[in-house]
Write a protein that holds these residues in place. Structure first.
Motif, short mmCIF file in Angstrom:
data_model
loop_
_atom_site.label_atom_id
_atom_site.label_comp_id
_atom_site.label_asym_id
_atom_site.label_seq_id
_atom_site.Cartn_x
_atom_site.Cartn_y
_atom_site.Cartn_z
N ASP A 69 0.83 -1.21 0.00
CA ASP A 69 0.00 0.00 0.00
C ASP A 69 0.87 1.25 0.00
O ASP A 69 0.68 2.18 0.80
N VAL A 70 1.82 1.30 -0.89
CA VAL A 70 2.84 2.36 -0.93
C VAL A 70 2.34 3.57 -1.72
O VAL A 70 1.82 3.43 -2.83
N SER A 71 2.50 4.75 -1.14
CA SER A 71 2.19 6.00 -1.83
C SER A 71 3.10 7.09 -1.27
O SER A 71 3.76 6.91 -0.26
N THR A 72 3.13 8.21 -1.96
CA THR A 72 3.87 9.38 -1.48
C THR A 72 2.95 10.59 -1.54
O THR A 72 1.95 10.59 -2.24
N TYR A 73 3.33 11.60 -0.77
CA TYR A 73 2.58 12.85 -0.79
C TYR A 73 3.57 13.99 -1.01
O TYR A 73 4.52 14.13 -0.24
N ILE A 74 3.36 14.76 -2.01
CA ILE A 74 4.24 15.82 -2.50
C ILE A 74 5.68 15.31 -2.58
O ILE A 74 6.00 14.22 -2.14
N ALA A 75 6.54 16.07 -3.16
CA ALA A 75 7.90 15.61 -3.47
C ALA A 75 8.91 15.92 -2.38
O ALA A 75 10.09 16.08 -2.66
N SER A 76 8.46 16.00 -1.14
CA SER A 76 9.39 16.36 -0.06
C SER A 76 9.71 15.20 0.87
O SER A 76 10.13 15.42 2.01
N GLY A 77 9.50 13.98 0.41
CA GLY A 77 9.91 12.83 1.22
C GLY A 77 8.88 12.36 2.21
O GLY A 77 9.22 12.02 3.34
N ASN A 78 7.63 12.30 1.81
CA ASN A 78 6.56 11.79 2.67
C ASN A 78 6.09 10.47 2.06
O ASN A 78 5.38 10.46 1.06
N LEU A 79 6.49 9.37 2.65
CA LEU A 79 6.15 8.03 2.17
C LEU A 79 5.12 7.42 3.11
O LEU A 79 5.32 7.39 4.32
N LEU A 80 4.03 6.95 2.55
CA LEU A 80 3.00 6.26 3.32
C LEU A 80 2.98 4.81 2.86
O LEU A 80 2.97 4.54 1.65
N CYS A 81 3.00 3.88 3.80
CA CYS A 81 2.97 2.47 3.43
C CYS A 81 2.73 1.61 4.66
O CYS A 81 2.74 2.08 5.79
N ARG A 82 2.51 0.35 4.38
CA ARG A 82 2.46 -0.67 5.42
C ARG A 82 3.81 -1.38 5.35
O ARG A 82 4.05 -2.16 4.42
N PRO A 83 4.69 -1.09 6.30
CA PRO A 83 6.02 -1.70 6.24
C PRO A 83 5.97 -3.16 6.69
O PRO A 83 4.98 -3.60 7.30
N PRO A 84 7.04 -3.91 6.41
CA PRO A 84 7.12 -5.25 6.97
C PRO A 84 7.06 -5.19 8.49
O PRO A 84 7.03 -4.11 9.08
#
Length: 180
Positions: free
Chosen positions: A35-50
């Motif tokens: 479920d990986v996504s990003t928000y704007i180009a400033s290094g905001n990563l949203l995901c379900r990590p291992p």
């Protein structure tokens, strides 16, 4: 099943440290995140990590350094932690965040020693900033905007003894909504 976390990368796509968000998503997925996504180009990563979020953060740091040649801290929080930080912001937020147009939360990699935190928030950085350390978050109010401040990532890391990365309150609120 893991829950969504927000992984905040310090200082990407500024000062020559270019990290395309599409590639960041690919790296995260390659490390086992879903479920990986990003928000704007400033290094905001949203995901379900291992299973191990801290291990994932360190692996992400290493993968970025290996591929791009620069090291950037990755600091992650779950949506509840982000909401708690936003709720704790001591310099006014109002329902639409209009009370604190230049409010920021600087998410720290750890909890600073109380003596360092007390000394740091008592310092004058020259632009009337108001500062508060609450747990592992530095809350900042820039009365005339961050561009006039001498408060830098380096001064924060040195003064508090831990690195971090900042986001304005609107970005924090958006990340909470996206992660929730």
């Amino acid at each position: 099943m893991s829950t969504t976390r927000v992984h905040l990368l310090r200082a990407v796509n500024v000062g020559g440290a270019t990290l395309p968000m599409a590639r960041l998503r690919e790296i995260a997925a390659g490390l086992g995140a879903t479920d990986v996504s990003t928000y704007i180009a400033s290094g905001n990563l949203l995901c379900r990590p291992p299973a191990d979020p801290d291990g994932f953060d360190r692996a992400l740091e290493q993968a970025i350094e290996t591929e791009f040649g620069f090291f950037r801290e990755v600091i992650s929080r779950d949506p509840g932690e982000l909401q708690a930080a936003l709720d704790a912001h001591p310099f006014g937020t109002g329902p639409d965040l209009s009370d604190a147009p230049y409010g920021h939360i600087y998410f720290l990699a750890g909890t600073p020693e109380p003596e360092l935190a007390d000394a740091f928030v008592a310092r004058d950085f020259g632009a009337g900033e108001r500062l508060a350390v609450i747990g592992r978050d530095l809350h900042i109010d820039y009365p005339v905007g961050p561009g006039k401040s001498k408060l830098t990532a380096a001064s924060i890391a040195k003064g508090l003894g831990v690195p971090g990365t900042g986001r304005n309150l609107r970005t924090v609120a958006k990340l909470i909504a996206l992660a929730g």
